[in-house]
Design a protein around this motif. Sequence first.
Motif, PDB file in Angstrom:
ATOM      1  N   ARG A  50      -9.421  -2.953   4.541  1.00 53.46           N
ATOM      2  CA  ARG A  50      -8.468  -3.955   4.059  1.00 53.46           C
ATOM      3  C   ARG A  50      -7.121  -3.318   3.722  1.00 53.46           C
ATOM      4  N   ARG A  51      -7.130  -2.139   3.115  1.00 54.67           N
ATOM      5  CA  ARG A  51      -5.869  -1.466   2.796  1.00 54.67           C
ATOM      6  C   ARG A  51      -5.084  -1.146   4.067  1.00 54.67           C
ATOM      7  N   VAL A  52      -5.771  -0.689   5.101  1.00 55.44           N
ATOM      8  CA  VAL A  52      -5.112  -0.406   6.385  1.00 55.44           C
ATOM      9  C   VAL A  52      -4.547  -1.695   6.963  1.00 55.44           C
TER      10      VAL A  52
ATOM     11  N   ALA B  35      -6.838   8.734   0.893  1.00 59.30           N
ATOM     12  CA  ALA B  35      -8.116   8.022   0.915  1.00 59.30           C
ATOM     13  C   ALA B  35      -8.773   8.100   2.294  1.00 59.30           C
TER      14      ALA B  35
ATOM     15  N   ALA C  37     -13.150  -1.882   1.738  1.00 58.08           N
ATOM     16  CA  ALA C  37     -11.951  -1.742   0.902  1.00 58.08           C
ATOM     17  C   ALA C  37     -10.877  -0.932   1.630  1.00 58.08           C
ATOM     18  N   LEU C  38     -11.270   0.131   2.285  1.00 61.24           N
ATOM     19  CA  LEU C  38     -10.310   0.965   3.006  1.00 61.24           C
ATOM     20  C   LEU C  38      -9.773   0.238   4.237  1.00 61.24           C
TER      21      LEU C  38
ATOM     22  N   LEU D 217      -2.897   6.081   0.659  1.00 64.79           N
ATOM     23  CA  LEU D 217      -3.753   5.636   1.767  1.00 64.79           C
ATOM     24  C   LEU D 217      -4.141   6.825   2.641  1.00 64.79           C
TER      25      LEU D 217
ATOM     26  N   THR E 296       0.830  -1.191   0.000  1.00 66.50           N
ATOM     27  CA  THR E 296       0.000   0.000   0.000  1.00 66.50           C
ATOM     28  C   THR E 296       0.874   1.255   0.000  1.00 66.50           C
ATOM     29  N   ASP E 297       0.592   2.190  -0.892  1.00 68.69           N
ATOM     30  CA  ASP E 297       1.291   3.468  -0.942  1.00 68.69           C
ATOM     31  C   ASP E 297       0.780   4.331   0.221  1.00 68.69           C
TER      32      ASP E 297
ATOM     33  N   VAL F 136       0.870   2.889  10.761  1.00 74.10           N
ATOM     34  CA  VAL F 136       0.693   2.944   9.319  1.00 74.10           C
ATOM     35  C   VAL F 136       0.811   4.396   8.864  1.00 74.10           C
TER      36      VAL F 136
ATOM     37  N   GLU G  99      -3.726  -4.472   5.427  1.00 76.68           N
ATOM     38  CA  GLU G  99      -2.590  -4.940   4.622  1.00 76.68           C
ATOM     39  C   GLU G  99      -1.318  -4.173   4.972  1.00 76.68           C
ATOM     40  N   ALA G 100      -1.439  -2.873   5.198  1.00 74.47           N
ATOM     41  CA  ALA G 100      -0.274  -2.074   5.585  1.00 74.47           C
ATOM     42  C   ALA G 100       0.226  -2.474   6.970  1.00 74.47           C
TER      43      ALA G 100
END
Length: 176
Positions: free
Chosen positions: A46-48, A10, A43-44, A7, A2-3, A165, A50-51
Amino acid sequence: MTDPSALAHAIDARCRLHGEFVLRSGAVSDEYFDKYLFEGDPALLRRVAEAMVALLPEDTQVLGGLKLGGVPIATVVSSLTGLPAVFVRKKAKEYGTRRIAEGGDVDGRVVTLVEDIITTGGAVRNAAMALRDNGAHVSTVVCAIDRSAPDDSVLPAVQVATRSVLTKADLDAAAG
């Protein structure tokens, strides 16, 4: 991977609200950061999560999600890593299991705490101490956003390292 800048943009776009808000202190602000908006967005979230996976200490055996905000994040991180999760209450219930941590045993295990936002670290400190009283080894918290000011965190005093993060500065830069 994740960038972090993407992030931050977003999360800021989703969670920074404008209007008139009464803050916990009683002060009135024209801006409010609603952390539950990123936690309720699959979706958000999950991005957090994953980071966060990349920030977990290698010796982590159990994820400890702090009630309330750390629970959804810990659940997703658990799903991504296969590590078991427990859900840490602010205080043990006086009925039922009477446990501080629900979902599994922490005695003798390395528990990495999972939190959404840290400001001073008081809730994390209390959870770490309670889990240690139950035999857990706790030395790290992984959080989505560290908004603590320099030297305001109570965590170094209890030997808990913070891995985040994003920081408040990251979100402010994204809003800029």
